[in-house]
Design a protein around this motif. Structure first.
Motif, mmCIF file in Angstrom:
data_model
loop_
_atom_site.group_PDB
_atom_site.id
_atom_site.type_symbol
_atom_site.label_atom_id
_atom_site.label_comp_id
_atom_site.label_asym_id
_atom_site.label_seq_id
_atom_site.Cartn_x
_atom_site.Cartn_y
_atom_site.Cartn_z
ATOM 1 N N LYS A 287 0.782 -1.231 0.000
ATOM 2 C CA LYS A 287 0.000 0.000 0.000
ATOM 3 C C LYS A 287 0.815 1.283 0.000
ATOM 4 O O LYS A 287 0.254 2.360 0.166
ATOM 5 N N TYR B 39 -7.901 13.229 -6.205
ATOM 6 C CA TYR B 39 -7.595 11.910 -5.648
ATOM 7 C C TYR B 39 -7.152 12.042 -4.203
ATOM 8 O O TYR B 39 -6.249 12.818 -3.880
ATOM 9 N N LYS C 169 -2.123 4.076 -10.512
ATOM 10 C CA LYS C 169 -3.228 4.832 -11.107
ATOM 11 C C LYS C 169 -3.183 4.622 -12.607
ATOM 12 O O LYS C 169 -2.574 5.387 -13.342
ATOM 13 N N GLY D 122 -6.614 9.109 -2.149
ATOM 14 C CA GLY D 122 -6.055 7.858 -1.661
ATOM 15 C C GLY D 122 -7.008 7.062 -0.811
ATOM 16 O O GLY D 122 -8.176 6.884 -1.129
ATOM 17 N N SER D 123 -6.515 6.577 0.326
ATOM 18 C CA SER D 123 -7.316 5.716 1.185
ATOM 19 C C SER D 123 -8.447 6.464 1.868
ATOM 20 O O SER D 123 -9.305 5.856 2.482
ATOM 21 N N HIS E 232 2.313 5.469 -11.464
ATOM 22 C CA HIS E 232 2.531 5.032 -10.090
ATOM 23 C C HIS E 232 2.985 6.238 -9.270
ATOM 24 O O HIS E 232 3.861 6.992 -9.696
ATOM 25 N N GLU F 59 0.788 3.842 -5.001
ATOM 26 C CA GLU F 59 -0.552 3.950 -5.573
ATOM 27 C C GLU F 59 -0.442 3.765 -7.082
ATOM 28 O O GLU F 59 0.234 4.542 -7.762
ATOM 29 N N ASP G 54 -3.485 13.814 -10.189
ATOM 30 C CA ASP G 54 -4.527 13.585 -9.185
ATOM 31 C C ASP G 54 -5.703 14.542 -9.299
ATOM 32 O O ASP G 54 -6.545 14.594 -8.414
#
Length: 659
Positions: A141, A412, A146, A414-415, A150, A144, A459
């Motif tokens: 993790k 974006y 995408k 992320g988590s 990356h 990322e 992003d």
């Protein structure tokens, strides 16, 4: 769940706050005071082709006390999926440790991490003594992925005296070009298909740095626009589709049902119109591919304000409700910030730095967010989210005479993205026009975390651009008004391969001879079906004559009609027409060849002849006799009247009988 329309732009801004939290967690926490021990840390991230990562962190501990030793330490990793953990002294001796999965909560958002508690078995005592240990683990993790790109977030590190940090990253060579939002690491070299980069000291890591491998990424966006007409009358609904920008190309793979018409607004947004009958509900489903490219702007190419096109100044420096660029307080601050800056890029940077340093992100505001606008953001700087950062920036830029506008869309996070609905990650940022560069993306909200000025990352994906109006176009409009749809049913994902473009355009030409040596031509054009474009051109050839008509920018499937007239001998010949882009013959989208149709000319000639004959006949019928015609008439002598004395009551025949 229904979101407030203004609230939907705030979600991605939370990434800044939580990113800072994760950075804090990634820094070792020591049981003793920092003045008693110094730490030199070298972190090595070895990334595999599947984006799994092996982390090796080497710690060198220096003792600053005579009679104290480091008994234990707790390290918190920025991820929760740590596995294959090992803790060893530098000589390979194992060190006992425990791992605990933990969850932190802030403002309703949960994130997980691993806490490694290490109990040292050796007592390293003595001032200036040095010893080391290594912590290693695997994770899936940290990187990322995408689409084809990356990204890797390098956390900031403490800057206190006595300790130092270095970071190395090893990635597959085929990850592609490296881009960064901060200091660029040194490229050590490539060996056996692996490329190694290094940040050599802590000064290079004062701020978090986002490393991006790859030049572009692919977004796949599925909108589901609800068109609900509950009235007794028909209504026209307009849905807004993403625009093309310098760093974003939009491909419309599906638009179902087909709209009545499409067009581009002045900001480049694609508008699709639908006529919805009374008491009818329609859901417009789309499948859109967005190709977002990483841009490094050449700030040295920036010109001055005198070089900005006047039409852009007129259109994009006007005051608006949320961008009060004519307010004295805004104008004075803009003048103060840009007074000693020569180029537009320097002025934009000065305004961006001021906004970042002045405003404070308020996570509580998401609960009750009401858009304040630029002036209130300046007056109440502690109550800001991404809209306030953007509104204040645009207000100051426009007051300084710099064209600016606001993209709204996906940021974006992320988590932090909590659901499949994109409404969790809606965001706003800024575009400023810099002569010599063009429209430049600037995100003052994320500048608190990343030094991103001068680049446009992967992003951000704009759903729409607000420029001519500070809150339009809305996602769905009914008869021009916002219905307050908030992208609730929209999903977004990444894909690794771009679609194969098969643009289908149409060009229909009719050429009519209307008189000898005079022809009238009609051109019916439909733009490519899958993407909006600029610099469309209609090129025609008639004999030795070549004409070029600039059609400008067109939306997908936009239909236009053009007319032209030809006078001369070429009116009789055939015509070749090409619908092209960028004026380049190699990009011919549609072409046709037609000959002149003669029946309109004969029809016109026949009509004109008939009109002439009719007028001649009509004129002759109405003509008066001339003097010559009167002379030619025969002269007839009048018959004399015989006068007598007979009475009126006596019949004439009786008088004749008596005689």
């Amino acid at each position: 769940m229904k979101y407030d329309y203004k609230r939907r732009h705030l979600r991605a801004g939370l990434a800044v706050f939580f990113g800072i939290v994760l950075i804090f967690l990634a820094i070792p926490w020591h049981t003793q005071a920092s003045t008693e021990f110094n730490y030199d840390v070298n972190s090595v991230y070895i990334v595999n082709s599947d984006s799994s990562t092996r982390v090796e962190e080497s710690y060198t501990v220096s003792n600053n006390a005579d009679n104290k030793y480091l008994d234990s330490i707790q390290l918190s990793t920025p991820v929760e999926d740590t596995k294959n953990i090992s803790v060893e002294y530098t000589d390979g001796t194992s060190i006992p440790f425990t791992v605990e999965k933990k969850t932190a909560d802030n403002q309703g958002y949960n994130y997980e991490y691993s806490e490694i508690s290490i109990k040292f078995s050796r007592r390293n005592v003595g001032r200036n003594s040095h010893w080391g240990f290594v912590v290693s683990y695997d994770t899936n993790k940290l990187i990322e992925t995408k689409g084809s790109a990356h990204t890797f977030n390098i956390p900031s590190v403490p800057q206190e005296n006595g300790s130092d940090y270095s970071v190395e990253i090893v990635v597959p060579e085929n990850f592609g070009t490296l881009h960064t939002t901060g200091t660029r690491p040194i490229k050590i070299g490539t060996k056996k298909g692996q490329t190694r980069y290094k940040f050599e000291n802590k000064q290079q890591l004062k701020k978090s740095i986002l490393l991006v491998f790859g030049d572009s990424t692919l977004y796949e966006v599925n909108y589901n626009f609800p068109l609900k007409n509950d009235s007794s009358f028909g209504s026209t609904f307009t849905v807004t589709l993403p625009p093309n920008t310098s760093g974003q190309q939009v491909i419309v793979q599906q638009l179902d049902p087909q709209p009545k018409s499409t067009s581009l607004d002045p900001d480049g947004n694609i508008l699709a119109d639908y006529d919805v009958p009374p008491r009818t509900n329609i859901t417009v489903k789309t499948n859109i591919i967005g190709i977002v490219s990483y841009l490094d702007y050449n700030l040295n190419a920036s010109g001055t304000k005198a070089e900005i096109p006047k039409d852009l100044v007129a259109r994009y420096t006007k005051p608006q409700q949320y961008w009060p660029s004519d307010n004295p307080q805004i104008m004075n601050k803009a003048r103060e910030l840009t007074a000693d800056k020569k180029t537009v890029a320097e002025q934009v940077r000065a305004i961006n730095n001021y906004v970042v340093d002045t405003l404070s992100y308020n996570n509580e505001k998401i609960k009750y967010n009401i858009r304040q606008g630029g002036l209130k953001a300046l007056q109440n700087p502690s109550n800001a989210v991404c809209l306030e950062y953007s509104d204040l920036s645009i207000s100051l830029l426009r007051a300084a005479g710099i064209p600016s506008r606001m993209p709204i869309g996906y940021g974006y996070s992320g988590s932090l993205k909590q659901s499949n609905s994109v409404s969790d990650s809606l965001h706003s940022w800024v575009q400023a026009y810099v002569p010599g560069i063009g429209w430049m993306n600037v995100d003052p909200t994320w500048s608190e975390k990343f030094n991103n000025f001068g680049s446009s990352d992967l992003d951000h994906f704009a759903f729409a651009i607000w420029g001519v109006n500070d809150s339009r176009p809305a996602p769905v409009m009914r008869n021009g008004g916002d219905i307050n749809y908030q992208y609730e049913a929209t999903t977004i994902s990444y894909r690794s391969t771009p679609p194969v473009l098969q643009p289908q355009s149409q060009l229909s030409v009719n050429k009519w001879l209307v008189l000898p040596f005079i022809a009238l031509t009609k051109y019916d054009i439909q733009a490519p079906t899958d993407t909006a474009g600029d610099n469309y051109v209609l090129r025609t050839r008639q004999g030795s004559r070549v004409d070029v008509a600039d059609l400008g920018s067109l939306a997908p499937k936009q239909k236009i009609t053009r007319w032209s007239a030809v006078i001369g001998s070429t009116a009789f010949g055939s015509l070749n027409a090409d619908f092209t882009q960028n004026g380049n013959n190699s990009l011919v989208l549609a072409s046709t060849k037609v000959s002149s149709v003669g029946w309109p000319m004969w029809l016109v000639i026949g009509l004109l002849t008939g009109i002439i004959i009719w007028r001649v006949v009509r004129s002759n019928l109405k003509r008066k006799p001339t003097s010559s015609e009167e002379i030619a008439k025969p002269i007839t002598a009048p018959i004399p009247t015989i006068q007598n004395n007979q009475t009126e009551n006596e019949p004439k025949n009786e008088k004749r009988a008596k005689k």
